[in-house]
Design a protein around this motif. Structure first.
Motif, PDB file in Angstrom:
ATOM      1  N   LEU A 100     -27.417  20.363 -78.831  1.00 40.86           N
ATOM      2  CA  LEU A 100     -25.920  20.490 -79.278  1.00 40.86           C
ATOM      3  C   LEU A 100     -25.082  19.605 -78.674  1.00 40.86           C
ATOM      4  O   LEU A 100     -24.928  19.341 -77.574  1.00 40.86           O
ATOM      5  N   THR A 101     -24.321  18.590 -79.432  1.00 41.20           N
ATOM      6  CA  THR A 101     -23.845  17.649 -79.077  1.00 41.20           C
ATOM      7  C   THR A 101     -22.123  17.816 -79.093  1.00 41.20           C
ATOM      8  O   THR A 101     -21.441  16.884 -78.340  1.00 41.20           O
ATOM      9  N   ASN A 102     -21.543  18.490 -80.138  1.00 39.26           N
ATOM     10  CA  ASN A 102     -20.134  18.324 -80.108  1.00 39.26           C
ATOM     11  C   ASN A 102     -19.518  19.982 -80.525  1.00 39.26           C
ATOM     12  O   ASN A 102     -20.591  20.720 -81.116  1.00 39.26           O
ATOM     13  N   ILE A 103     -18.461  20.322 -79.850  1.00 39.52           N
ATOM     14  CA  ILE A 103     -18.318  21.740 -80.157  1.00 39.52           C
ATOM     15  C   ILE A 103     -16.717  21.759 -80.315  1.00 39.52           C
ATOM     16  O   ILE A 103     -15.893  20.847 -79.602  1.00 39.52           O
ATOM     17  N   PHE A 104     -16.168  22.428 -81.151  1.00 40.14           N
ATOM     18  CA  PHE A 104     -14.815  22.542 -81.525  1.00 40.14           C
ATOM     19  C   PHE A 104     -14.335  23.913 -81.112  1.00 40.14           C
ATOM     20  O   PHE A 104     -14.960  25.032 -81.784  1.00 40.14           O
ATOM     21  N   ILE A 105     -13.590  24.289 -80.301  1.00 38.72           N
ATOM     22  CA  ILE A 105     -12.970  25.748 -79.935  1.00 38.72           C
ATOM     23  C   ILE A 105     -11.810  25.781 -80.672  1.00 38.72           C
ATOM     24  O   ILE A 105     -10.756  25.246 -80.636  1.00 38.72           O
ATOM     25  N   PRO A 106     -11.760  26.891 -81.751  1.00 34.47           N
ATOM     26  CA  PRO A 106     -10.803  27.177 -82.544  1.00 34.47           C
ATOM     27  C   PRO A 106      -9.263  27.719 -81.750  1.00 34.47           C
ATOM     28  O   PRO A 106      -9.406  28.269 -80.634  1.00 34.47           O
ATOM     29  N   GLU A 107      -8.310  27.614 -82.395  1.00 32.79           N
ATOM     30  CA  GLU A 107      -6.973  27.820 -81.806  1.00 32.79           C
ATOM     31  C   GLU A 107      -6.773  29.400 -81.331  1.00 32.79           C
ATOM     32  O   GLU A 107      -5.958  29.581 -80.567  1.00 32.79           O
ATOM     33  N   LYS A 108      -7.497  30.457 -81.964  1.00 35.57           N
ATOM     34  CA  LYS A 108      -7.171  31.644 -81.667  1.00 35.57           C
ATOM     35  C   LYS A 108      -7.823  32.238 -80.369  1.00 35.57           C
ATOM     36  O   LYS A 108      -7.653  33.251 -79.716  1.00 35.57           O
ATOM     37  N   LEU A 109      -8.809  31.156 -79.735  1.00 39.82           N
ATOM     38  CA  LEU A 109      -9.577  31.700 -78.680  1.00 39.82           C
ATOM     39  C   LEU A 109      -8.645  31.345 -77.424  1.00 39.82           C
ATOM     40  O   LEU A 109      -8.042  30.324 -77.114  1.00 39.82           O
ATOM     41  N   LYS A 110      -8.370  32.454 -76.439  1.00 36.29           N
ATOM     42  CA  LYS A 110      -7.493  32.318 -75.172  1.00 36.29           C
ATOM     43  C   LYS A 110      -8.574  31.957 -73.882  1.00 36.29           C
ATOM     44  O   LYS A 110      -8.066  31.307 -72.983  1.00 36.29           O
ATOM     45  N   GLU A 111      -9.773  32.088 -74.289  1.00 40.61           N
ATOM     46  CA  GLU A 111     -10.691  31.731 -72.937  1.00 40.61           C
ATOM     47  C   GLU A 111     -12.052  31.482 -73.482  1.00 40.61           C
ATOM     48  O   GLU A 111     -12.514  32.090 -74.558  1.00 40.61           O
ATOM     49  N   VAL A 112     -12.545  30.404 -72.540  1.00 42.11           N
ATOM     50  CA  VAL A 112     -14.168  30.309 -72.795  1.00 42.11           C
ATOM     51  C   VAL A 112     -14.738  31.085 -71.862  1.00 42.11           C
ATOM     52  O   VAL A 112     -14.523  30.760 -70.561  1.00 42.11           O
ATOM     53  N   LYS A 113     -15.608  31.863 -72.079  1.00 42.39           N
ATOM     54  CA  LYS A 113     -15.910  32.788 -71.140  1.00 42.39           C
ATOM     55  C   LYS A 113     -17.260  32.514 -70.353  1.00 42.39           C
ATOM     56  O   LYS A 113     -17.621  31.319 -70.717  1.00 42.39           O
ATOM     57  N   SER A 114     -17.710  32.993 -69.213  1.00 40.69           N
ATOM     58  CA  SER A 114     -18.653  32.679 -68.554  1.00 40.69           C
ATOM     59  C   SER A 114     -19.960  32.151 -69.226  1.00 40.69           C
ATOM     60  O   SER A 114     -20.368  32.785 -69.998  1.00 40.69           O
ATOM     61  N   ASN A 115     -20.649  31.281 -68.881  1.00 42.16           N
ATOM     62  CA  ASN A 115     -21.821  30.527 -69.359  1.00 42.16           C
ATOM     63  C   ASN A 115     -21.901  30.402 -70.900  1.00 42.16           C
ATOM     64  O   ASN A 115     -23.006  30.361 -71.360  1.00 42.16           O
ATOM     65  N   THR A 116     -20.723  30.308 -71.214  1.00 43.83           N
ATOM     66  CA  THR A 116     -20.526  29.850 -72.818  1.00 43.83           C
ATOM     67  C   THR A 116     -21.603  28.769 -73.385  1.00 43.83           C
ATOM     68  O   THR A 116     -22.203  28.886 -74.236  1.00 43.83           O
ATOM     69  N   PHE A 117     -21.511  27.514 -72.750  1.00 43.81           N
ATOM     70  CA  PHE A 117     -22.063  26.451 -72.849  1.00 43.81           C
ATOM     71  C   PHE A 117     -22.854  26.127 -71.631  1.00 43.81           C
ATOM     72  O   PHE A 117     -23.066  24.750 -71.428  1.00 43.81           O
ATOM     73  N   TYR A 118     -23.482  27.063 -71.083  1.00 44.82           N
ATOM     74  CA  TYR A 118     -24.350  26.651 -69.799  1.00 44.82           C
ATOM     75  C   TYR A 118     -25.643  26.149 -70.326  1.00 44.82           C
ATOM     76  O   TYR A 118     -26.371  26.200 -71.262  1.00 44.82           O
ATOM     77  N   ASN A 119     -25.632  24.754 -69.328  1.00 46.14           N
ATOM     78  CA  ASN A 119     -26.891  23.911 -69.660  1.00 46.14           C
ATOM     79  C   ASN A 119     -27.220  23.422 -71.078  1.00 46.14           C
ATOM     80  O   ASN A 119     -28.100  23.001 -71.503  1.00 46.14           O
ATOM     81  N   CYS A 120     -25.731  23.226 -71.643  1.00 44.75           N
ATOM     82  CA  CYS A 120     -25.784  22.381 -73.051  1.00 44.75           C
ATOM     83  C   CYS A 120     -25.892  20.931 -72.717  1.00 44.75           C
ATOM     84  O   CYS A 120     -24.848  20.303 -72.632  1.00 44.75           O
ATOM     85  N   ARG A 121     -27.166  20.393 -72.158  1.00 41.77           N
ATOM     86  CA  ARG A 121     -27.275  19.043 -71.410  1.00 41.77           C
ATOM     87  C   ARG A 121     -26.796  17.877 -72.572  1.00 41.77           C
ATOM     88  O   ARG A 121     -26.840  16.809 -72.071  1.00 41.77           O
TER      89      ARG A 121
END
Length: 205
Positions: A100-121
């Protein structure tokens, strides 16, 4: 229900009659492509976990939630378009999606939770909305290719080891409302040279 499909399943189209996707496709290593109907509003915990060959998936515009570990270990997934309708993104949702190279986090999210993108190297860019309040524990742990970390003005808290060993980051831009940076949040970010902390800081781990 658990899937009875064999390992030769390659392509799936989820019909309009479905509103929630459970774990029917979990652990189907050969699954390469999924098309999800516009009526689906939620993907449960571990919905596509361990679909190692999944490289293409279209998420519907009305999707509201992706559960814990929803796409964890989808090692072939290179990109995914998260819709603006999303309100909840579970812990470990994209953990170890190595390509996975790019990520867009949408406007309604208040939190990126634990380990969400863990080791997305391979992750190079992460776009954060102005609504974001918190980045959880190990959320971007060992995402070694993100070069610039632009944090939104709304952000108040960065969790334990959130950006641990981000070895490419040369710059971190903090918003004015950061109150807490937990222990080890930027440990191992060896290329960081200058970090300016905001005046409202209350806790520095």
């Amino acid at each position: 229900k658990r899937s009875s499909y064999g390992t030769n399943l390659v392509q799936v189209e989820i019909p309009d009659s479905v509103t929630n996707v459970g774990i029917a496709f979990r652990n189907i290593g050969w699954l390469g492509s999924v098309t999800i109907s516009s009526n689906v509003v939620s993907l449960t915990n571990k919905a596509f976990e361990n679909c190692f060959n999944l490289n293409s998936i279209g998420l519907p515009g009305g999707l509201k939630s992706i559960g814990d570990n929803g796409f964890a270990h989808c090692n072939s997934l290179r990109e995914i378009q998260i819709p603006n309708s999303l309100e909840s993104l579970g812990s470990g949702a994209f953990a170890e999606c190595w390509k996975l190279t790019n990520i867009f986090i949408p406007e309604k999210l208040k939190e990126v939770k634990s380990n969400t993108f863990y080791n997305c190297r391979s992750l190079e860019n992460a776009s954060f909305p102005d609504s974001l309040k918190a980045i959880g524990e190990k959320a971007f742990f060992e995402c070694t290719n993100i070069k610039t970390i632009n944090l939104p003005n709304s952000l108040e808290e960065i969790g334990y080891y959130a950006f641990f060993r981000n070895q490419s980051a040369t710059n971190v831009v903090f918003g004015p409302n950061i109150k807490k940076i937990a222990e080890g949040a930027f440990r191992g970010c060896v290329l960081l040279k200058v970090v300016q902390l905001p005046e409202k800081m209350e806790v520095l781990g």
